[in-house]
Design a protein around this motif. Structure first.
Motif, PDB file in Angstrom:
ATOM      1  N   UNK A  20      -5.969   2.936 -12.347  1.00 52.80           N
ATOM      2  CA  UNK A  20      -5.277   2.547 -11.283  1.00 52.80           C
ATOM      3  C   UNK A  20      -5.266   3.279 -10.119  1.00 52.80           C
ATOM      4  N   UNK A  21      -5.019   2.514  -9.060  1.00 51.71           N
ATOM      5  CA  UNK A  21      -4.599   3.461  -7.656  1.00 51.71           C
ATOM      6  C   UNK A  21      -3.285   3.505  -7.362  1.00 51.71           C
ATOM      7  N   UNK A  22      -2.820   4.959  -7.429  1.00 48.04           N
ATOM      8  CA  UNK A  22      -1.349   5.304  -7.438  1.00 48.04           C
ATOM      9  C   UNK A  22      -0.984   4.874  -6.004  1.00 48.04           C
ATOM     10  N   UNK A  33      -1.680   0.174  -8.540  1.00 44.73           N
ATOM     11  CA  UNK A  33      -2.526  -1.122  -8.455  1.00 44.73           C
ATOM     12  C   UNK A  33      -3.578  -0.939  -9.572  1.00 44.73           C
ATOM     13  N   UNK A  34      -3.576  -1.763 -10.417  1.00 40.18           N
ATOM     14  CA  UNK A  34      -4.823  -1.864 -11.406  1.00 40.18           C
ATOM     15  C   UNK A  34      -6.314  -2.328 -10.879  1.00 40.18           C
ATOM     16  N   UNK A  35      -7.194  -1.555 -10.844  1.00 39.35           N
ATOM     17  CA  UNK A  35      -8.376  -1.791 -10.358  1.00 39.35           C
ATOM     18  C   UNK A  35      -9.514  -2.040 -11.418  1.00 39.35           C
ATOM     19  N   UNK A  36     -10.023  -3.059 -11.208  1.00 40.98           N
ATOM     20  CA  UNK A  36     -11.381  -3.268 -12.335  1.00 40.98           C
ATOM     21  C   UNK A  36     -12.338  -2.087 -12.393  1.00 40.98           C
ATOM     22  N   UNK A  37     -12.763  -1.881 -13.487  1.00 45.20           N
ATOM     23  CA  UNK A  37     -13.967  -0.690 -13.607  1.00 45.20           C
ATOM     24  C   UNK A  37     -15.079  -1.012 -12.772  1.00 45.20           C
ATOM     25  N   UNK A  81     -12.890  -3.518   3.407  1.00 48.63           N
ATOM     26  CA  UNK A  81     -13.933  -2.999   2.042  1.00 48.63           C
ATOM     27  C   UNK A  81     -12.780  -2.635   0.988  1.00 48.63           C
ATOM     28  N   UNK A  82     -11.472  -3.211   1.249  1.00 48.61           N
ATOM     29  CA  UNK A  82     -10.487  -2.657   0.177  1.00 48.61           C
ATOM     30  C   UNK A  82     -10.858  -3.281  -1.336  1.00 48.61           C
ATOM     31  N   UNK A  83     -10.482  -2.633  -2.362  1.00 50.70           N
ATOM     32  CA  UNK A  83     -10.769  -3.339  -3.657  1.00 50.70           C
ATOM     33  C   UNK A  83     -10.217  -4.826  -3.906  1.00 50.70           C
ATOM     34  N   UNK A  84     -11.070  -5.221  -5.130  1.00 46.13           N
ATOM     35  CA  UNK A  84     -10.515  -6.547  -5.285  1.00 46.13           C
ATOM     36  C   UNK A  84      -9.134  -7.181  -5.456  1.00 46.13           C
ATOM     37  N   UNK A  85      -8.451  -6.154  -6.323  1.00 44.11           N
ATOM     38  CA  UNK A  85      -7.003  -6.376  -6.512  1.00 44.11           C
ATOM     39  C   UNK A  85      -6.214  -6.413  -5.039  1.00 44.11           C
ATOM     40  N   UNK A  86      -6.651  -5.590  -4.171  1.00 38.98           N
ATOM     41  CA  UNK A  86      -5.807  -5.603  -2.922  1.00 38.98           C
ATOM     42  C   UNK A  86      -6.169  -6.684  -2.049  1.00 38.98           C
ATOM     43  N   UNK A  87      -7.667  -7.181  -2.124  1.00 35.73           N
ATOM     44  CA  UNK A  87      -8.231  -8.309  -1.189  1.00 35.73           C
ATOM     45  C   UNK A  87      -7.519  -9.709  -1.672  1.00 35.73           C
ATOM     46  N   UNK A 125       0.868  -1.123  -0.025  1.00 36.15           N
ATOM     47  CA  UNK A 125      -0.045  -0.064   0.030  1.00 36.15           C
ATOM     48  C   UNK A 125       0.779   1.254  -0.134  1.00 36.15           C
ATOM     49  N   UNK A 126       2.042   1.171   0.465  1.00 30.30           N
ATOM     50  CA  UNK A 126       2.972   2.348   0.693  1.00 30.30           C
ATOM     51  C   UNK A 126       3.728   2.731  -0.617  1.00 30.30           C
ATOM     52  N   UNK A 127       3.904   1.969  -1.550  1.00 30.83           N
ATOM     53  CA  UNK A 127       4.630   2.351  -2.517  1.00 30.83           C
ATOM     54  C   UNK A 127       6.114   1.654  -2.538  1.00 30.83           C
TER      55      UNK A 127
END
Length: 156
Positions: free
Chosen positions: A41-43, A24-28, A58-64, A16-18
């Motif tokens: 993407x989430x920078x 991180x690519x996030x599905x639309x 509740x984090x996005x799927x790519x993170x989960x 998360x911190x770079x």
């Protein structure tokens, strides 16, 4: 009650911190807690990271669905949480040193390292450049090796 894997993940935060990625690519279709860049993407660092993930449940799927290699090794029972904490501490110490040594103002150390390498790639074989930039080059080499311990091979 959190599992040992969740506890390691939440207390690490390097995805998360770079430290491990610049974005991180996030599905639309996936609701994102913060504004995405023009490519969806989430920078990194993530705006929802404040030493820990503030939206973990509740984090996005790519993170989960992301488990770094260190977490995968622990979950598979090959190493224990003490080993993982040592890997995380060593990487965090390296990241702090690299952040101090690298020029630039990109908030992601991963991005700053990539920019430095791209800018100076043609000079890496020059002995004068090597002498002048010995510490940065040493840290970049160590960082590359450390990233290999955390990154997951494509297709994994």
């Amino acid at each position: 009650m959190r599992s040992a894997g969740q506890d390691l993940c939440i207390n690490c935060g390097m995805c998360c911190d770079g430290s491990l990625f610049w974005a991180v690519p996030i599905d639309a279709e996936d609701p994102a807690p913060v504004t995405r860049d023009e490519d969806g993407r989430l920078r990194q660092p993530c705006a929802c990271f404040d030493g820990v993930c503030t939206i973990y449940a509740q984090r996005p799927g790519a993170c989960r669905t992301f488990d770094c290699r260190v977490l995968q090794i622990v979950k598979a029972g090959h190493k224990d949480a003490k080993w993982a904490r040592a890997q995380i501490a060593a990487m965090k110490k390296l990241v702090v040193a690299l952040e101090a040594a690298l020029p630039g103002d990109a908030p992601s150390v991963y991005r700053r390292a990539a920019e430095y390498i791209a800018r100076h790639q043609a000079q890496f074989d020059d002995p004068a450049f090597q002498r002048e930039n010995r510490e940065v080059l040493r840290l970049l080499s160590a960082y590359e090796q450390a990233l290999a311990r955390f990154h997951v091979a494509r297709g994994s």
